[in-house]
Design a protein around this motif. Structure first.
Motif, PDB file in Angstrom:
ATOM      1  N   UNK A   1      39.148  36.764  54.805  1.00 15.52           N
ATOM      2  CA  UNK A   1      39.533  38.161  54.981  1.00 15.52           C
ATOM      3  C   UNK A   1      38.433  39.046  54.394  1.00 15.52           C
ATOM      4  N   UNK A   2      38.580  40.350  54.648  1.00 12.24           N
ATOM      5  CA  UNK A   2      37.581  41.274  54.132  1.00 12.24           C
ATOM      6  C   UNK A   2      37.628  41.367  52.612  1.00 12.24           C
ATOM      7  N   UNK A   3      38.840  41.275  52.064  1.00 11.09           N
ATOM      8  CA  UNK A   3      39.002  41.359  50.613  1.00 11.09           C
ATOM      9  C   UNK A   3      38.552  40.077  49.927  1.00 11.09           C
ATOM     10  N   UNK A   4      38.861  38.932  50.547  1.00 10.51           N
ATOM     11  CA  UNK A   4      38.496  37.628  49.974  1.00 10.51           C
ATOM     12  C   UNK A   4      37.820  36.787  51.043  1.00 10.51           C
ATOM     13  N   UNK A   5      36.511  36.949  51.237  1.00  5.58           N
ATOM     14  CA  UNK A   5      35.809  36.165  52.266  1.00  5.58           C
ATOM     15  C   UNK A   5      35.591  34.725  51.830  1.00  5.58           C
ATOM     16  N   UNK A   6      35.642  33.810  52.819  1.00  4.08           N
ATOM     17  CA  UNK A   6      35.388  32.378  52.578  1.00  4.08           C
ATOM     18  C   UNK A   6      36.200  31.887  51.375  1.00  4.08           C
TER      19      UNK A   6
END
Length: 315
Positions: A96-101
């Protein structure tokens, strides 16, 4: 709530006993899952984790929308999959944009969520980017060696928790003795900072050292990545106590009339009752008794013949 199964026959009962919590744990299977959205880097990470744990891992390729490990009610589907596949360790990937990978690594006890660690993957390098002699490639299912480098694994609470989870994820089957020749791979975990760990997978090469213990050389063969700790959730006290149960060592019962000697070893005393020889049954009949019976039988036969002759004469 998960439905509690009751065994209907002996086969089902044996299968449920295998999946039940054990005092002495066996090798833990790993469940690998995809979230609603994943990136190319995350797909490659999950794929290579499954390749490293081939034989003791189950990978789902479909996306799972209902799994949200850190939210209340979002772990129901995860516990259901853990029960169906009999996996006690899971790796859940989402992007997600908040928590990438984002990777969530967790453990279960009795197919209920035990603890969780959320890490972000950075600077990932797959196996294909490394060049090495293919003869050094580790065998599938071989027992790995895990090395943790850095004081952070002993001082920082987040890294201590991550260390426990990584050991259960990477160690494979639990063994008591291990042949040094069978060691062909090493996982090296280096604590770079209070929330960052560098994880690399290396092949092990044994060389002559002039002594009995060979000299070991590490050949990096991937994958390698940086794991940045984001969130973590420790188990509650009640579940921890239940999972940490052990059997107390029962004291040995004292044996009567038994002693130990340095020379003769174990010595025991036996008490025999008084033997009454006259009342003891003989195992066989003596020849003298047989002769007496034979003579008595002959006398009886003679008396019978004499009585018959007297009857005949009287008639």
């Amino acid at each position: 709530m998960l439905r509690v199964k009751t065994p209907r026959n002996a086969r089902v009962k044996r299968e449920l006993e295998k999946r039940a919590p054990k005092l002495v744990e066996n090798g833990k299977k790993t469940l690998i899952l995809h979230g609603t959205k994943t990136s190319a880097v995350l797909n490659s990470v999950l794929k290579e984790l499954y390749h490293l744990k081939k034989g003791s891992a189950v990978k789902f390729s479909r996306k799972n929308e209902n799994i949200k490990p850190f939210e209340s009610g979002g772990e129901t589907s995860l516990e259901f999959f853990s029960l169906k596949t009999d996996c006690s360790v899971f790796v859940y990937g989402s992007h997600s944009k908040k928590r990438p990978d984002n990777l969530v690594i967790g453990r279960t006890y009795d197919h209920h969520i035990y603890d969780l660690v959320e890490v972000g993957v950075e600077n990932f390098r797959p196996m294909e980017s490394f060049t090495y002699d293919k003869k050094l490639a580790p065998l599938i299912g071989s027992k790995p060696l895990i090395a943790f480098i850095g004081e952070g694994f002993e001082n920082v609470e987040e890294l201590k928790h991550l260390k426990e989870v990584l050991i259960d994820l990477l160690r494979g089957e639990v063994v008591e003795n291990l042949n040094l020749v069978g060691l062909d791979r090493v996982y090296v975990c280096t604590a770079i900072s209070s929330n960052r760990v560098f994880l690399s997978h290396c092949g092990l090469r044994l060389k002559k050292s002039g002594t009995k213990v060979p000299r070991m050389e590490l050949v990096e063969m991937g994958p390698s990545m940086d794991l940045v700790v984001r969130r973590h959730r420790l188990p509650n006290d009640g579940l921890r106590k239940e999972a940490m149960k052990t059997v107390r060592d029962q004291p040995k019962k004292k044996m009567k009339n038994v002693s130990q000697d340095a020379v003769q070893g174990k010595i025991g005393k036996i008490y025999m009752p008084d033997q009454k020889v006259g009342d003891v049954a003989l195992p066989y009949k003596a020849k003298g008794l047989k002769r007496e019976r034979r003579e008595a039988k002959l006398k009886n036969d003679d008396s019978k013949h004499a009585s018959k002759k007297q009857k005949e004469n009287s008639t």
